[in-house]
Design an enzyme around this catalytic site. Structure first.
Site: not given
Ligand code: LLP
Length: 421
Positions: A275, A346
């Site tokens: 994922e 702000c």
């Molecule tokens: N699968 C699940 C169950 C997840 O919780 C996440 C990300 C992913 C896949 C995807 O992970 P990736 O490959 O994108 O690392 N907003 C934060 C990141 C939050 C990630 C949450 N879960 C940021 O800007 O760094």
């Protein structure tokens, strides 16, 4: 590698000059490169070649339907975490049997939606969720394929706000309870156990935590099979990190990650799902903004942009670094100075970078934030009554607005006024 390069002294997305997009769309805006999206998806798909697999793009990273369609056309599945993401995937034409439904707090309404619309599998995260899903499935005469998300109690060695695989995190079921929980699931007639799910965090820059988690999943697969469960699918989550500081960071490559997966779970004969979100879209997107003012402070220079923390929250929320580059290529011998790069919101938290060395820029000059494709547009808000900014998709020498900028009227007219006012 991405497809954002200087050509004739001006930063391009593939064959389109960002200044041309800015002239038509105005700033700030997000822009994505189709070629980069496709390249990153294929890196994962190729890394798992030879295994029965499905790369399910984690839509939470960037969920515009044009991005989903671009990836779905290559055969991507989708990992969704809400009814909204599910509907986006369906509207973008993704077949339900390529949609995986994850999330720690699925509501009954969301369950109704996916039970009726169809789903590849639900990744269940708790006993009460399992009981409710079974009830909803039976009410519709359906048997829903599930995995159960295990919390392997592994330190992902990433930012505390995005680590998910330690026992103190809210995610999944402790792996120590796995046998009991699978035994319970096996008795529920609305559910069909198909496998195991795990996800330990995001922006992992080391493969070791993945190895530890996957080894535990492999062991558990054998144990659960011995208990009589038909474990035939492993969802190994997302989380592979990307380089945010150019030339200075080298996180593991998808090919190495794929090799690790084959090594740790290849012998089990399971179908594998991953994922990834960030690695597919992170470096496939830029945030483009204009300089409003260059302000000289006491011992500090401020570059005040028209983009703000409401457009890109990552620096304020995670102290995240984004490279900031001028759209006009700096000339050899250009004059550099240190700037605090800030937005107009702000609060002092509205700071993108401190003491960042940049060539001297002037009012109206364009700058681009690199690595902004993931968790950029999707985490934006209208704080300070600043409308959500447009998203643009480039393919070769073409570009299209894939989400327009709302007018101020459209934004404020969503408020409704009660009769007593
Ligand atoms: N699968 C699940 C169950 C997840 O919780 C996440 C990300 C992913 C896949 C995807 O992970 P990736 O490959 O994108 O690392 N907003 C934060 C990141 C939050 C990630 C949450 N879960 C940021 O800007 O760094």
């Amino acid at each position: 590698m991405d497809h954002f390069n200087y050509k004739n002294g001006s930063l391009h997305a593939e064959d389109v000059a960002l200044s041309d997009i800015a002239a038509e769309v105005g700033t700030p805006f997000y822009v994505y490169s189709t070629a980069t999206l496709e390249r990153h998806f294929r890196l994962f798909d190729d890394a798992l070649s030879g295994m029965d697999h499905l790369v399910c793009y984690a839509m939470k990273a960037a969920s515009n339907q044009s991005i989903i369609k671009t990836l779905a056309a290559l055969g991507a599945g989708m990992d969704v975490v809400s009814g909204g993401e599910y509907l986006r995937a369906i509207r973008a034409g993704v077949p339900p049997d390529r949609i995986v439904f994850s999330g720690v707090g699925k509501t009954r309404a969301e369950m109704e939606m996916i039970v009726q619309g169809g789903v590849r599998q639900v990744n269940v995260e708790s006993e009460p969720e399992m009981v409710l899903l079974d009830k909803v499935a039976r009410a519709h005469g359906k048997k829903i394929p599930i995995t159960i998300r295990m919390n392997p109690d592994v330190d992902a060695k990433t930012h505390a706000k995005i680590a998910t695989g330690k026992s103190e995190n809210k995610f999944g079921i402790p792996i120590t309870k796995a046998r009991d929980v699978y035994a319970m699931a096996a008795k529920l007639e609305g559910l069909e156990i198909v496998g195991i799910d795990v996800h330990i965090g995001s922006q992992l820059t080391d493969l070791e935590p993945f190895g530890l988690a996957y080894r535990k999943v492999a062991e558990l697969t054998q144990t659960l099979r011995a208990d009589g469960h038909d474990i035939r699918r492993l969802d190994l989550g997302g989380g592979l990190g990307i380089p945010y500081v150019r030339g200075n960071e080298a996180p593991p490559l998808p090919a190495d990650y794929g090799a690790l997966i084959k090594r740790e779970v290849g012998h089990l004969g399971c179908e594998v799902e991953i994922e990834p979100g960030r690695l597919i879209v992170g470096n496939a997107g830029l945030l483009v903004s204009s300089v409003i003012y260059v302000k000289e402070g006491e011992g500090r220079n401020f570059l005040i942009l028209d983009a703000a923390m409401n457009d890109l929250i990552r620096p304020a929320m995670y102290d995240a670094h984004h490279d900031i580059v001028p759209v006009q290529e700096p000339k050899a011998g250009a004059d550099y100075a240190d700037f605090d790069v800030v937005g107009p919101v702000c609060e002092t938290g509205d700071t993108f970078a401190r003491n960042r060395a940049l060539q001297r820029l002037e009012d109206g000059d364009l700058v681009a934030f690199r690595s902004a494709g993931a968790y950029g547009a999707v985490m934006a808000s209208e704080y300070n009554s600043r409308p959500l900014i447009p998203e643009v998709l480039v393919k070769g020498d073409q570009f299209a607005v894939i989400r327009p900028r709302p007018t101020l009227e459209e934004m404020i007219n969503r408020d409704t006024i009660p009769s007593w006012l």
